[in-house]
Motif scaffolding. Structure first.
Motif, short mmCIF file in Angstrom:
data_model
loop_
_atom_site.label_atom_id
_atom_site.label_comp_id
_atom_site.label_asym_id
_atom_site.label_seq_id
_atom_site.Cartn_x
_atom_site.Cartn_y
_atom_site.Cartn_z
N LEU A 216 0.86 -1.31 -0.02
CA LEU A 216 0.23 -0.09 0.20
C LEU A 216 0.88 1.16 0.00
N SER A 217 2.06 1.29 0.80
CA SER A 217 3.01 2.41 0.67
C SER A 217 3.42 2.70 -0.71
N ALA A 218 3.67 1.65 -1.46
CA ALA A 218 4.11 2.01 -2.92
C ALA A 218 3.20 2.76 -3.68
N PHE A 219 1.89 2.47 -3.42
CA PHE A 219 0.97 3.52 -3.95
C PHE A 219 0.78 4.80 -3.36
N ALA A 220 0.80 4.88 -2.03
CA ALA A 220 0.54 5.93 -1.26
C ALA A 220 1.50 6.97 -1.74
N TRP A 221 2.67 6.83 -1.55
CA TRP A 221 3.78 7.79 -1.61
C TRP A 221 3.70 8.53 -3.30
N ARG A 222 3.30 7.66 -4.00
CA ARG A 222 3.17 8.24 -5.45
C ARG A 222 1.90 8.90 -5.70
N LYS A 223 1.00 8.84 -4.49
CA LYS A 223 -0.17 9.61 -4.55
C LYS A 223 -1.40 8.88 -5.87
N ILE A 224 -1.27 7.46 -5.67
CA ILE A 224 -2.12 6.69 -6.69
C ILE A 224 -3.38 6.37 -5.95
N ASN A 225 -4.42 6.68 -6.26
CA ASN A 225 -5.43 6.59 -5.34
C ASN A 225 -6.32 5.12 -5.54
N LEU A 226 -6.31 4.28 -4.54
CA LEU A 226 -6.90 3.00 -4.83
C LEU A 226 -8.35 3.02 -4.46
N SER A 227 -9.35 2.59 -5.42
CA SER A 227 -10.85 2.70 -5.22
C SER A 227 -11.01 1.16 -4.57
N LYS A 228 -10.18 0.28 -4.65
CA LYS A 228 -10.69 -1.18 -4.07
C LYS A 228 -9.50 -1.84 -3.76
N ILE A 229 -9.42 -2.88 -2.52
CA ILE A 229 -8.59 -3.73 -2.50
C ILE A 229 -9.22 -5.05 -1.93
N GLU A 230 -9.25 -6.00 -2.40
CA GLU A 230 -9.74 -7.24 -1.94
C GLU A 230 -9.00 -8.49 -2.02
N SER A 231 -9.01 -9.47 -1.05
CA SER A 231 -8.50 -10.72 -0.97
C SER A 231 -9.34 -11.61 -1.72
N ARG A 232 -8.55 -12.59 -2.16
CA ARG A 232 -9.23 -14.05 -2.77
C ARG A 232 -8.24 -14.93 -2.31
N PRO A 233 -8.86 -16.14 -2.15
CA PRO A 233 -7.99 -17.42 -1.92
C PRO A 233 -7.28 -17.80 -3.02
N ILE A 245 -6.39 -5.40 -6.83
CA ILE A 245 -6.29 -3.72 -6.55
C ILE A 245 -6.66 -2.98 -7.71
N ASP A 246 -7.63 -2.11 -7.34
CA ASP A 246 -8.08 -1.26 -8.48
C ASP A 246 -7.49 0.21 -8.10
N LEU A 247 -6.68 0.85 -9.28
CA LEU A 247 -6.19 2.17 -9.13
C LEU A 247 -7.09 2.79 -9.99
N GLU A 248 -7.21 4.25 -9.53
CA GLU A 248 -7.99 5.31 -10.19
C GLU A 248 -7.19 5.95 -11.06
#
Length: 281
Positions: A216-233, A245-248
């Motif tokens: 998450l930090s890799a996206f945060a410091w680049r100011k890339i907004n995430l609209s969704k993060i979901e875990s799947r088995p 992970i969905d990026l806006e």
């Protein structure tokens, strides 16, 4: 150009397809995997499948089949308002409160829980492959007092009477659909949308504490907004998961590739499932 979609006729998926692809040849399929398989087998040029509902969350079969079974790019997304209605065969219109069973898709049933609990309490509720399949069942069994939860198009297609309109629990009820294709489709021109998303599949290193935080930090410091993060088995054992992970933003030449490179340096596996226009109809 032929579009495969979750059928039969008059599903919400067909509604979405007709709004964005008017004039295209449409081919309904009984299940979501069959719709995708038709694309892989080159029976259709595009496949449109539901992926998420605002009330009930993700359509897991879509995500799992797309990540575990087929390798098809996401080229677009469509978001459609959902209005659920209770319908019966016209022969049973005046006695609809005495139906013996209600049929619909599992998501539609969950979206109408309050209505079913208060208005049809104790009536058997059964899940089928789609809302349109439920309507078709009711049409084919006029001698049995059955009801379906489906859309207005389904009532018209199968000659049913809508006895209660708008029975969903919450007003903001929308479903999103993925447009899948192996073609170089200009969905931005077709849909008229300039809003882009990028969807990634990320697997974490198994022995690294705080790995998700670093992702998450890799996206945060680049100011890339995430609209969704979901875990799947991952389907390899208890506790093994990957993340959708969905990026806006659209896949660019600097920010997203830089984030992916950082994740891979951490030992993560990263796959771009698509970078695509998203339209609300």
């Amino acid at each position: 150009m032929k579009v495969g979609f979750l059928g039969p006729k008059a599903t919400f998926t067909e509604l979405a397809v007709k709004k964005v692809f008017p004039g295209f040849e449409l081919e309904p399929y009984q299940t979501i995997p069959e719709s995708m398989d038709a694309l892989v087998d080159k029976k259709v040029n595009l496949a449109v499948v539901p992926v998420e509902n605002a009330l009930e969350g993700s359509v897991n079969i879509t995500l799992d089949y797309l990540t575990h079974v087929v390798q098809i790019p996401i080229v677009g997304a469509i978001t459609l308002p959902i209005k659920q209605h209770l319908m019966v065969h016209p022969a049973n219109q005046d006695d609809w409160r005495n139906v013996s069973a209600v049929y619909s898709h599992s998501h539609a049933i969950a979206q109408c829980h309050k209505f079913l609990h208060t208005q049809l309490k104790g009536v058997q509720v059964e899940s089928v492959s789609s809302t349109a399949a439920a309507a078709k069942m009711v049409m084919e069994q006029p001698e049995t007092k059955l009801a379906a939860i489906a859309n207005e198009l389904a009532a018209q297609e199968y000659g049913l009477a809508i006895v209660q309109k708008g029975i969903h629990d919450f007003d903001y009820n929308h479903t999103s659909f993925f447009v899948l294709s192996e073609m170089d489709l200009d969905f931005a021109s077709i849909s008229g949308s300039s809003h882009y998303k990028t969807t990634l599949m990320v697997t974490l290193p198994s022995d690294m504490a705080g790995a998700l935080h670093q992702v998450l930090s890799a996206f945060a410091w680049r100011k890339i907004n995430l609209s969704k993060i979901e875990s799947r088995p991952m389907k390899t054992g208890i506790g093994n998961y990957f993340f959708i992970i969905d990026l806006e933003m659209k896949l660019d030449e600097v920010l997203i590739p830089g984030a992916i490179a950082e994740l891979e340096a951490l030992g993560c596996g990263v796959k771009v499932l698509g970078s695509y226009p998203s339209v609300m109809v």
